[in-house]
Motif scaffolding. Structure first.
Motif, PDB file in Angstrom:
ATOM      1  N   SER A 394       0.842  -1.197   0.000  1.00 43.48           N
ATOM      2  CA  SER A 394       0.000   0.000   0.000  1.00 43.48           C
ATOM      3  C   SER A 394       0.883   1.254   0.000  1.00 43.48           C
ATOM      4  O   SER A 394       0.553   2.260  -0.637  1.00 43.48           O
ATOM      5  CB  SER A 394      -0.950   0.005   1.195  1.00 43.48           C
ATOM      6  OG  SER A 394      -0.249   0.236   2.387  1.00 43.48           O
ATOM      7  N   ARG A 397       2.117   1.893  -3.417  1.00 42.28           N
ATOM      8  CA  ARG A 397       1.113   2.600  -4.231  1.00 42.28           C
ATOM      9  C   ARG A 397       1.158   4.105  -3.955  1.00 42.28           C
ATOM     10  O   ARG A 397       1.033   4.916  -4.864  1.00 42.28           O
ATOM     11  CB  ARG A 397      -0.289   2.047  -3.952  1.00 42.28           C
ATOM     12  CG  ARG A 397      -0.701   0.922  -4.904  1.00 42.28           C
ATOM     13  CD  ARG A 397      -2.206   0.645  -4.829  1.00 42.28           C
ATOM     14  NE  ARG A 397      -2.640   0.271  -3.472  1.00 42.28           N
ATOM     15  CZ  ARG A 397      -2.498  -0.960  -2.965  1.00 42.28           C
ATOM     16  NH1 ARG A 397      -1.946  -1.926  -3.678  1.00 42.28           N
ATOM     17  NH2 ARG A 397      -2.930  -1.214  -1.751  1.00 42.28           N
ATOM     18  N   GLU A 398       1.345   4.486  -2.672  1.00 40.76           N
ATOM     19  CA  GLU A 398       1.432   5.915  -2.336  1.00 40.76           C
ATOM     20  C   GLU A 398       2.614   6.577  -3.037  1.00 40.76           C
ATOM     21  O   GLU A 398       2.528   7.715  -3.483  1.00 40.76           O
ATOM     22  CB  GLU A 398       1.593   6.098  -0.811  1.00 40.76           C
ATOM     23  CG  GLU A 398       0.303   5.964  -0.027  1.00 40.76           C
ATOM     24  CD  GLU A 398       0.473   6.512   1.388  1.00 40.76           C
ATOM     25  OE1 GLU A 398       0.465   7.738   1.550  1.00 40.76           O
ATOM     26  OE2 GLU A 398       0.633   5.695   2.326  1.00 40.76           O
TER      27      GLU A 398
END
Ligand SMILES: [Zn+2]
Length: 473
Positions: A394, A397-398
């Motif tokens: 995650s 993705r940032e």
């Protein structure tokens, strides 16, 4: 033999009594006549480093107070000039020849015209005390001995002066600071201000630097006031004692000062770029990008550094090249290394290139990701990311979002996203430190920032109907 003769002459000619301090000074390498020329030369370097000086009502006001204080010195032969620097860092400094600088950050910290006059009086004291000249002469003669004398003979004053040029913005000695405080108090009193304003402002500076240290890591290193003007624990007390030698004057012009600075930018300005809601905005250059939640942003003069608690570091900067993105990435940035991973990308309509590979940063295994986006012909914006191996998908993705978030600011954003401002608010009935501090748009330590900004101690109450400084978005 020529060098010996010149040195002997200099000693006799230059060891003179200073009209401000009464001291006998040895300023052989910098005769008074050359101060203005050296000041002018260094002034252009200051301008190159800090960009354009501020213009308009606030800068005019600073200059008018400076001239008022300068009229009350022993050296009215000097042409004093006062410049306001558009910098959030709290600082002030002086060059020989009467060039005096004060930062926007310092203006937001001061609480009265008398405190502004105190700061300017202290800087004027460095000029009238000829501290730069004294320091330069001592430094060059003690440190370099005959080499400098030889240079003075061969290259003249300009070359000898350039040896000392680096010293101007290094720190003054403890005794020079003490002397400038004394002179500043004297000039304050003569100009008709409360001479206690010097101690009041030094006390605010002390509190501010302690609060900044507490919020450590938040601000870029940079030279602040105490790196050029060392604070000793005695300085506030000594300035207070010095002020009692003069007749008590109550003039501080607090209300007038607050009216002048009302609305001043606080922190980074539109020409420096600033953060808002997990985005970095640079209105002057017209770009914005997002960054991962929880990261700290340090806005430097030539790059933006972003540090995430998980160890990820992102550096954003600009580079000049007229090559296409893949050529720029592989040939110019990577210089032929690791080019197998490079791919062409498109970031919000701009051509770009990205490359990822394993690397080592400070002994830690990381993924290095490079992103180059052609912003306009001949200019690239770049992200360099050093990503620890275990950050999770995650967060990955940032990071991808960060690279792909770079875009032009919309005209709506340019109108609505503004830097923080300092405003003056009259405390409503029933106000407390807590209620006033809750209005402060700062990251954490709201009450402490409110107290420091207003020169208050922790036990001091807010008085309804009185004006207070707060910071708003
Ligand atoms: Zn100083």
């Amino acid at each position: 033999m020529l060098a010996v003769t010149l040195a002997g002459t200099a000693v006799i000619a230059a060891c003179s009594v200073n009209p401000a301090t009464g001291d006998r000074q040895f300023t052989g390498m910098l005769p008074m006549a050359n101060e203005a020329a050296i000041g002018a030369q260094e002034h252009s370097k200051i301008q190159a480093q800090f960009g354009n000086f501020m213009t308009g009502p606030v800068a005019d006001y600073v200059s008018s107070i400076g001239q008022k204080v300068a009229q009350n010195t022993e050296r009215t032969d000097v042409q004093y000039r006062f410049y306001t620097i558009d910098s959030p860092i709290v600082n002030a400094f002086a060059l020989p020849g009467g060039y005096i600088y004060i930062s926007r950050g310092l203006l937001t910290l001061a609480n009265s015209e008398a405190e502004l006059a105190a700061v300017l009086g202290h800087e004027i004291g460095h000029v009238t005390g000829r501290h730069a000249a004294e320091r330069m002469s001592k430094g060059t003669l003690a440190g370099l001995g005959t080499a400098v004398l030889g240079a003075a003979v061969g290259g003249g004053v300009a070359q000898a002066a350039s040896v000392g040029a680096n010293l101007y913005l290094s720190s003054y000695s403890r005794s020079q600071e003490h002397q400038s405080d004394e002179l500043g108090v004297r000039y304050l009193a003569r100009a008709g201000y409360n001479p206690q304003a010097m101690a009041d402002f030094l006390s605010s500076l002390d509190a501010q630097s302690k609060l900044e240290a507490k919020a450590a890591g938040k601000k870029a290193g940079g030279a602040n006031y105490f790196s050029t003007h060392p604070l000793t624990t005695d300085r506030v007390r000594e300035a207070r004692a010095e002020a009692t030698k003069f007749p008590a004057i109550n003039v501080e012009n607090r209300a007038r000062y607050l009216t002048q600075i009302n609305g001043l930018t606080y922190g980074d300005s539109s020409s420096q770029g600033f953060t808002r809601d997990n985005r970095f905005y640079h209105p002057q250059m017209g770009f914005t990008f997002s960054y991962p939640n929880g990261a700290k942003v340090t806005n430097g003069t030539s790059q933006v550094a972003i540090n995430h608690p998980n160890g990820t570091v992102i550096v954003f900067d600009a580079a000049k090249s007229s090559s296409d993105p893949m050529t720029f990435m592989t040939r110019e940035w990577l210089k032929g290394q690791n080019t197998g991973t490079a791919e062409a990308i498109n970031v919000n309509g701009n051509r770009g290139a990205m490359a990822s590979f394993s690397g080592n940063v400070s002994g830690r295994a990381v993924t290095v990701r490079l992103v180059a986006v052609e912003w306009q012909p001949g200019q690239y914006f770049r992200f360099q990311m050093a990503i620890p191996k275990n950050v999770g998908s995650s967060f990955e993705r940032e990071l991808k979002d960060t690279a792909y978030s770079l875009r032009r600011m919309t005209s709506a954003e340019k109108n609505s996203v503004k830097p923080k401002r300092l405003i003056v608010l009259t405390a409503p009935a029933g106000s407390t430190v807590a209620s006033m501090a809750s209005k402060m748009a700062v990251d954490g330590n709201k009450q402490e920032y409110f107290l420091v900004l207003n020169g208050m101690n922790a036990s001091e109450p807010v008085v309804a109907g009185q004006p207070y400084k707060i910071v708003i978005n």
